[in-house]
Design an enzyme around this catalytic site. Structure first.
Site, short mmCIF file in Angstrom:
data_model
loop_
_atom_site.label_atom_id
_atom_site.label_comp_id
_atom_site.label_asym_id
_atom_site.label_seq_id
_atom_site.Cartn_x
_atom_site.Cartn_y
_atom_site.Cartn_z
CE LYS A 175 -1.91 2.94 2.79
NZ LYS A 175 -1.72 3.93 1.95
N GLY A 203 6.22 4.68 8.08
CA GLY A 203 5.54 6.40 7.85
C GLY A 203 6.08 6.91 9.40
CB SER A 204 3.76 9.22 11.56
OG SER A 204 2.69 8.46 11.15
N GLY A 235 2.22 3.76 13.06
CA GLY A 235 2.99 3.07 13.92
C GLY A 235 2.80 2.21 15.03
CB CYS A 288 12.86 8.94 8.52
SG CYS A 288 13.96 8.05 7.50
CD GLU A 326 9.55 12.92 11.79
OE1 GLU A 326 8.93 12.40 11.66
OE2 GLU A 326 10.55 12.08 10.78
P1 NAD Z 1 2.09 8.49 7.99
O1 NAD Z 1 2.54 7.08 8.99
O2 NAD Z 1 0.73 9.78 7.85
O3 NAD Z 1 1.55 7.63 6.72
C1 NAD Z 1 2.58 6.37 6.76
C2 NAD Z 1 0.97 4.93 5.53
O4 NAD Z 1 1.38 4.80 6.89
C3 NAD Z 1 0.83 6.18 4.74
O5 NAD Z 1 0.44 4.88 3.02
C4 NAD Z 1 -0.68 5.83 4.80
O6 NAD Z 1 -1.55 6.10 3.88
C5 NAD Z 1 -0.65 4.65 6.45
N1 NAD Z 1 -1.38 4.63 7.69
C6 NAD Z 1 -2.27 6.17 6.97
N2 NAD Z 1 -2.87 6.26 8.33
C7 NAD Z 1 -3.70 5.47 8.42
C8 NAD Z 1 -4.20 4.48 9.57
N3 NAD Z 1 -4.70 5.18 9.96
N4 NAD Z 1 -4.76 3.07 9.37
C9 NAD Z 1 -3.48 2.56 8.42
N5 NAD Z 1 -2.04 3.00 7.33
C10 NAD Z 1 -2.29 4.26 7.78
O7 NAD Z 1 3.87 8.32 7.14
P2 NAD Z 1 3.84 10.44 6.11
O8 NAD Z 1 3.73 10.81 6.19
O9 NAD Z 1 3.76 9.57 4.75
O10 NAD Z 1 5.95 9.89 6.41
C11 NAD Z 1 6.61 10.50 7.17
C12 NAD Z 1 6.97 9.94 8.11
O11 NAD Z 1 7.44 8.13 8.03
C13 NAD Z 1 7.23 10.26 8.94
O12 NAD Z 1 6.96 10.52 10.23
C14 NAD Z 1 8.88 9.50 8.95
O13 NAD Z 1 9.81 9.99 9.86
C15 NAD Z 1 8.63 8.03 8.54
N6 NAD Z 1 9.62 7.70 7.26
C16 NAD Z 1 10.97 6.61 8.40
C17 NAD Z 1 11.94 6.36 8.00
C18 NAD Z 1 12.10 5.05 8.18
O14 NAD Z 1 13.39 4.15 8.36
N7 NAD Z 1 12.14 5.25 9.85
C19 NAD Z 1 12.32 6.33 6.39
C20 NAD Z 1 10.92 7.21 5.56
C21 NAD Z 1 9.92 7.73 6.60
#
Ligand code: NAD
Length: 501
Positions: free
Chosen positions: A192, A245-246, A250, A303, A402
């Site tokens: 996804k 992701g965030s 998570g 990140c 962040e």
């Molecule tokens: P996000 O958490 O908003 O979204 C990430 C994914 O989760 C997307 O596909 C989104 O559609 C999905 N998502 C959102 N809400 C959800 C829910 N309620 N239930 C299930 N899935 C859901 O993050 P973002 O804004 O896309 O990315 C930025 C974040 O990613 C930052 O916090 C960044 O630090 C992190 N990141 C971490 C790494 C790492 O390797 N540690 C790498 C890249 C990005």
């Protein structure tokens, strides 16, 4: 990969691109069962590139059924390592052959400079697939030390159906960091992509099938987090969530797992990474360049962005001056212009979030030393200047949360011990760097830093051979390296009693 052409040629290529905009399930591009679509907006100019199938629970169900069926059939899950290797090598080759197209898609979709997409995102993505392909026929299982009357075998088996839920900042690279090891181990996958950046994921899915991956092994369900993402998290027939992701989302995945089938959840979340420059830094110019690119690269949407520059008081002013000089050379420009070192922020809401933090920094008393404004408003896109705050206290919001944008907080400290203490004082623990000429300080600081990645006299060093991931609320598990394979397999202990015969 061919070097990109001129700005004009790139714009012309971009205007003739065709977009894969349907879900990819069981080897076919299909509409969402609801018939719904959502706008795919380019942050470059706010234009709608295409309308993408908006998957929800019903589509996720369909993808899980396909993924499970092919897993049970065994055409991938039971294929020999050599067969999996050959298919994945071909997949990597096809990605390489389509590198220019993929780079354009990435740049248009999420606003990153085309130069970075061409130089970094796309080559690192196909090389990641190739790396796991090359590894998979060289991994041995284990025999335990046992008495002469028994044999203890420790073997790896694929988990089954893995859902990869990824963000928008490195759309393809974050996806392949999951796909590489998960496919190598023989799993079926449902990917996804983030709703802001679905295009490369949708395009490479058909390349995987063209390379010989059995239909249903790789499915892509574009859509929103609270619908498609949540459906994967709660699905009883998904065995593993590999999430980047965030932290906020998570934590939701941990809950979804607890509310459903206790699926494994691997999290790669955010950071507030400290870049420590000590007074005995061997090369202040290099440290300044690295500090600027460490926070302004990819518009700060990284990140591991070095968002806190922790510096010994004695060299602070000199370092800030150099960082500002380096940052000034990185003004945002059109992502398709090969001269742009910074592009557009991924969407309007993320841009407003970044601007909100800049306002907050000022209201909490930090000194704005550079940038701070939205620029290129005539473009219709979302651009923010490289921004530097001096006089930041580590308790301030801009030092703790962040921002995920081009905003640097400079924090001064008295000595290296205070630097390390300050560095560790956030909920995150993804990356950290120390610049020093003293090998003892370097080693001691590296040991004490609570971070998954530590860099000495550099920023963002490493390769596919090194694990990537964080301590504390930066996540669990590691992407990259052979360690990542363990996330996508069960470990089975088989004890054979030989008796005395
Ligand atoms: P996000 O958490 O908003 O979204 C990430 C994914 O989760 C997307 O596909 C989104 O559609 C999905 N998502 C959102 N809400 C959800 C829910 N309620 N239930 C299930 N899935 C859901 O993050 P973002 O804004 O896309 O990315 C930025 C974040 O990613 C930052 O916090 C960044 O630090 C992190 N990141 C971490 C790494 C790492 O390797 N540690 C790498 C890249 C990005």
């Amino acid at each position: 990969m061919t070097t990109p052409l001129s700005f004009e040629a790139l714009k012309s290529q971009a205007s003739s691109l065709s977009f894969r905009n349907k879900a990819f399930i069981n080897g076919d591009y299909v509409d969402a069962l609801s018939g719904k679509t959502f706008d795919c907006i380019s942050p470059r100019d706010g234009s709608v590139l295409t309308k993408i199938a908006e998957c929800d629970l019903a589509d996720v169900d369909r993808a899980v059924v396909a993924a499970r069926a092919v897993f049970e059939k065994g055409s991938w899950s039971e294929a020999s390592p050599g067969t999996r290797k050959a298919v994945m090598m071909k997949f990597a080759d096809l990605m390489e052959q389509h590198a220019s197209e993929l780079a354009l898609l990435e740049s248009l979709d999420m606003g990153k400079p085309i130069t970075l997409a061409v130089r970094d995102d796309i080559p690192l993505s196909y090389k990641c697939i190739r790396w796991y392909a090359e590894a998979i026929d060289k991994i041995y299982d284990e025999i335990s030390p046992s008495d002469p009357h028994s044999i203890g075998m420790i073997t790896r088996e694929p988990l089954g159906v893995v859902a990869a839920v990824v963000p928008w900042n490195f759309p393809l690279m974050m996806a392949v960091w999951k796909l590489g090891p998960a496919l190598a181990m023989g799993n079926s996958i449902i990917l996804k992509p983030a709703e802001q950046s679905s295009l490369t994921a949708l395009r490479v899915a058909e390349l995987a099938v063209e390379a010989g991956l059995p239909e249903g092994v790789l499915n892509v369900v574009p859509g929103f987090g609270p619908t498609a993402g949540k459906a994967l998290g709660l699905h009883d027939d998904v065995d593993c969530i590999a999430f980047t992701g965030s932290g906020e989302v998570g934590k939701l995945f941990l809950q979804y797992s607890g509310q459903s089938n206790m699926k494994r959840v691997w999290l790669e979340c955010g950071g507030k990474s400290p870049n420590i420059v000590l007074a005995d830094c061997p090369d202040l110019d290099a440290a300044a360049e690295a500090a600027a690119s460490g926070i302004f690269y990819n518009q700060g949407e990284v990140c591991t962005a070095g968002s806190r520059l922790i510096v010994e008081e004695a060299i602070k002013d000199e370092l800030i001056e150099k960082v500002i000089a380096a940052g000034k050379a990185m003004q945002p420009g059109d992502p398709l212009d090969p001269a742009s070192e910074m592009g557009a922020i991924v969407d309007e809401s993320q841009m407003n979030r970044v601007l909100g933090y800049i306002e907050k920094g000022q209201s909490e008393g930090a000194r704005l030393s550079m940038g701070g404004k939205q620029v290129r408003t005539d473009s219709g896109g979302y651009y923010v200047e490289p921004t530097v705050f001096d006089g930041v206290n580590n308790d301030m919001t801009i030092a703790q949360e962040e921002i995920f944008g081009p905003v640097l907080s400079v924090i001064s400290v008295a000595d290296w011990k205070e630097a390390v203490k300050t560095a560790n004082d956030t909920p995150y623990g993804l990356a950290a760097a120390v610049w020093t000429s003293d090998i003892n300080k370097a080693h001691l600081a590296a040991r004490k830093l609570r971070a998954g990645l530590v860099w000495i006299n550099c920023w963002d060093g490493g390769s596919m051979t090194m694990p990537f991931g964080g301590y504390k609320q930066s996540g669990t598990g590691r992407d990259r390296s052979l360690h990542a394979l363990d996330k996508y397999c069960e470990i089975k202990s088989t004890w054979i009693a030989l008796g005395d015969a």
